[in-house]
Design an enzyme around this catalytic site. Sequence first.
Site: not given
Length: 434
Positions: A123-124
């Site tokens: 994720a980011k």
Amino acid sequence: MTDIAAPASGLIRPDKDRFLSEDNPFEAMMQRFDHAAQLLNLDPGLYKILRNPEKQIIVSIPVLRDSGQVEVYTGYRVLYNTSRGPAKGGIRFDLNVTLEEVKALAAWMTWKCAVVNIPFGGAKGGVVCDPGTMSMAELERVTRRYTSGIIETLGPDSDVPAPDVNTNERIMAWIMDTYSMHKRHTVTAVVTGKPVEMGGSLGRREATGRGCMFVTREALARIGLPMQQARVAVQGFGNVGSLAADFLAKEGATIVAVSDKSGGLVNPKGLDVADLLAWAQEHRQLAGYPRAERVSNEELLTIDCDVLLPAALENVITSKNARKIKAKVICEGANGPTTAGADKILEEKGVFVIPDILANAGGVTVSYFEWVQDRGGYFWDEDTVNKRLEAIVTRSFREVVGLSERHKVNTRIAAYMLAIDRVATMHRLRGMYA
Ligand code: NAD
């Protein structure tokens, strides 16, 4: 290697034209992904799944400025793939944050966690803002409102943020507190990169630089160059670069050049890294350091050295300068320092590249240890953290190199193959929920 059905070649990148230039980060990632997917004969259905982010969240973040005016910031959180476990990835606060970049970084995190075989997806997140112009109180309000905006996705079992550009332990503490207040109990494992006093792990701060040292040591052994004879140039003297330089110097390497935003320093006989660390700590930059010659950041990349360790920015090794690089080994401390165009040139020149998704995976590996320790409520001493990090990073290095030799591909493509195969295997075993 799993046995995955052959792709119908027409299905690979049906919407390629949608992507912009070569230095577009998502495009750079997809070029390597496509190459590895074709070598793996990835099933077209799996290909479609793995090239699309699972979830993209965009939130508006209304915040009261100290002046009494309301400002509305935009925040993103992208969960690229969670088949192997909770999504894992940093949150950055920066004016240059775009959804495209956050998507690319989330995909990178997916492959990075899979390369080192830790049970996380990728994720980011990011908020489009300039933290340099904000007071601590404003920064806290942005952090807490962004956290509440994405709270449904957060959680130790679903999505676990960490620091990234312009975010730090302090901000992770606010995220942890905001999440815990909503849950009505303390949940330390919802973020990593926290202060040690509130459930952070010993060794986390040093983990990325230490990991760079472990993989460089392995690469030097492969090319038959003793660490004591290795001359190293490091671009970026922040968390990753300065600590990697320090660990490599302690292993016996000679650090011949370092740089930061303020410029570079060179001494072919070797720089005193401890002295540089003390200078940088006091002056907040390398400029002005009296015991070395100056060198520009561009020159540093092509300086006479055995190991080049880019640990600052994306896209610094390009088709324009790759031919001039003299290093035998490139250890990618930064994310995405080499463009796909430069990959080919470096391969022709026989440079041993330790790709970012392996070279800088020490950080996320100790983040994993932090999450494990928080969930178990039992904390390890620093020596245990470092030994377990060394075991994971060196094993992963050997797996990547083994794959690269077996398939006669460069180490970056081998790292992608290893990662994509692990994520694809999980999808195949789980089957498709319909
Ligand atoms: P940092 O902010 O601590 O340090 C960045 C360094 O780069 C600073 O010394 C800065 O002066 C220097 N720099 C900036 N612009 C430069 C330029 N034009 N030329 C030369 N130097 C320049 O950041 P960091 O945490 O060390 O991260 C560096 C890179 O490593 C980033 O790509 C980051 O995404 C990646 N990374 C970091 C970690 C981590 O655990 N910190 C983990 C994985 C990857």
